[in-house]
Design an enzyme around this catalytic site. Structure first.
Site, short mmCIF file in Angstrom:
data_model
loop_
_atom_site.label_atom_id
_atom_site.label_comp_id
_atom_site.label_asym_id
_atom_site.label_seq_id
_atom_site.Cartn_x
_atom_site.Cartn_y
_atom_site.Cartn_z
N PRO A 101 0.82 -1.22 0.00
CA PRO A 101 0.00 0.00 0.00
C PRO A 101 0.85 1.26 0.00
O PRO A 101 1.92 1.31 0.60
CB PRO A 101 -0.81 -0.13 1.30
CG PRO A 101 -0.84 -1.59 1.58
CD PRO A 101 0.49 -2.11 1.10
N GLU A 102 0.34 2.28 -0.68
CA GLU A 102 1.01 3.57 -0.70
C GLU A 102 0.63 4.35 0.57
O GLU A 102 -0.30 3.99 1.30
CB GLU A 102 0.57 4.36 -1.94
CG GLU A 102 0.55 3.56 -3.21
CD GLU A 102 1.88 3.52 -3.95
OE1 GLU A 102 2.63 4.50 -3.90
OE2 GLU A 102 2.15 2.49 -4.59
N LYS B 225 4.30 4.15 6.04
CA LYS B 225 3.44 3.00 5.78
C LYS B 225 3.17 2.19 7.04
O LYS B 225 2.66 1.08 6.97
CB LYS B 225 4.08 2.12 4.70
CG LYS B 225 4.25 2.83 3.37
CD LYS B 225 4.78 1.89 2.32
CE LYS B 225 4.96 2.61 0.99
NZ LYS B 225 5.41 1.69 -0.07
N ASN C 280 5.02 1.56 -5.25
CA ASN C 280 5.34 1.30 -6.64
C ASN C 280 4.50 2.10 -7.63
O ASN C 280 4.96 2.45 -8.71
CB ASN C 280 5.19 -0.20 -6.91
CG ASN C 280 6.27 -0.72 -7.81
OD1 ASN C 280 7.39 -0.21 -7.79
ND2 ASN C 280 5.96 -1.73 -8.60
N ARG D 253 11.56 -3.97 -8.78
CA ARG D 253 10.11 -4.15 -8.80
C ARG D 253 9.58 -3.78 -10.18
O ARG D 253 10.24 -3.11 -10.97
CB ARG D 253 9.45 -3.26 -7.75
CG ARG D 253 9.70 -3.69 -6.32
CD ARG D 253 9.03 -2.72 -5.40
NE ARG D 253 9.20 -3.11 -4.00
CZ ARG D 253 8.79 -2.38 -2.98
NH1 ARG D 253 8.18 -1.23 -3.20
NH2 ARG D 253 8.97 -2.78 -1.75
#
Length: 268
Positions: free
Chosen positions: A2-3, A51, A165, A254
């Site tokens: 999660p961002e 996060k 990401n 990634r």
């Protein structure tokens, strides 16, 4: 993973149903916390830090959790059957007289003294959505290793906390460079603009589950992320997607999305 805007919304939702209320139920389903019981304590607040989620209780205790790739906290009215996954995936239950907060698939769950929170979040850089946000410090940290690829530097929470990401790919696109360009080769004015854009986008999306990085009215909500093979919104070139070299790898290994037509720099 999660961002930061997703974690902020999770904290805001949990704080809304737990803060100021007494726990009538507490189950922490990890071996290290099998005997811990917070029932009867009042929740003071739930705050995000990058996060990470910090749920603070009276008596100087904090429940630290991290969602990583697929963890989640869900809230249900009392009497409603939880529906975030099978029961064996539940790692935490915090209940009040009106609501039950259920933590699913939480890879990180630990109880610590509130005075010891720095042990788990003290390494983080300026929080894009936090009261400590400092754009100058974020830029300095981002540029501290000139040879490091931009995508890797953006994902490093020690530089600035909250980027995942999706934003990594979107920010590189908006800066017109690939995620593999060394940060020391960014045009002179780009780092400051990139950090300011990151702060603006996460702030705009923190209360919106339908994340948008494009202008209002655009036919898609994201510029490149998840748009492999579709035309770039800026130049029409098909968007490309990198494949991670190592499963589960971090940093610039990634998956990344970029436009080879209008983003300049090395490619994976």
């Amino acid at each position: 993973m999660p961002e930061g805007d997703t974690v902020w919304r999770t904290a805001h939702r949990l704080d809304g149903v737990l803060a100021g209320r007494e726990l009538t139920r507490c189950e922490l389903r990890v071996p290290s916390l099998a005997t811990a019981d917070l029932t009867g304590r009042h929740t003071l607040e739930v705050v995000p830090r990058g996060k990470h989620l910090l749920t603070r209780f009276e008596g100087g205790l904090t429940l630290h959790s991290h969602l990583r790739m697929d963890g989640s906290w869900r809230v249900f009215p009392v009497g409603t059957r939880p529906s975030g996954g099978p029961a064996h995936q539940i790692r935490a239950i915090l209940g009040t007289a009106a609501h039950t907060a259920v933590g699913y698939r939480l890879p990180v769950l630990e109880l610590l003294r509130t005075t010891d929170e720095e042990r788990v979040v003290g390494h983080l850089g300026p929080d894009l959505l936090g009261p400590d946000w400092d754009p100058g410090e974020a830029v300095a940290r981002l540029l501290s290793d000139p040879a490091r690829p931009l995508g890797d530097a953006l994902l490093d929470q020690r530089n600035l906390a909250g980027i995942g990401n999706v934003y990594k790919s979107e920010l590189a696109f908006l800066a017109r460079v690939t995620p593999w360009l060394p940060v020391g080769e960014l045009p002179r004015d780009v780092p400051e603009r990139l950090v300011a854009t990151a702060h603006r986008l996460l702030t705009a999306n923190r209360a919106n589950s339908d994340r948008r990085t494009t202008a209002a009215g655009a036919r898609t909500r994201l510029h490149v992320y998840g748009r492999e093979g579709r035309p770039c919104l800026r130049c029409g070139t098909p968007v490309r997607r990198s494949t991670p070299a190592v499963p589960g790898a971090s940093g610039d290994e990634r998956v990344s999305y970029w436009c080879p037509g209008c983003q300049h720099g090395p490619v994976d």
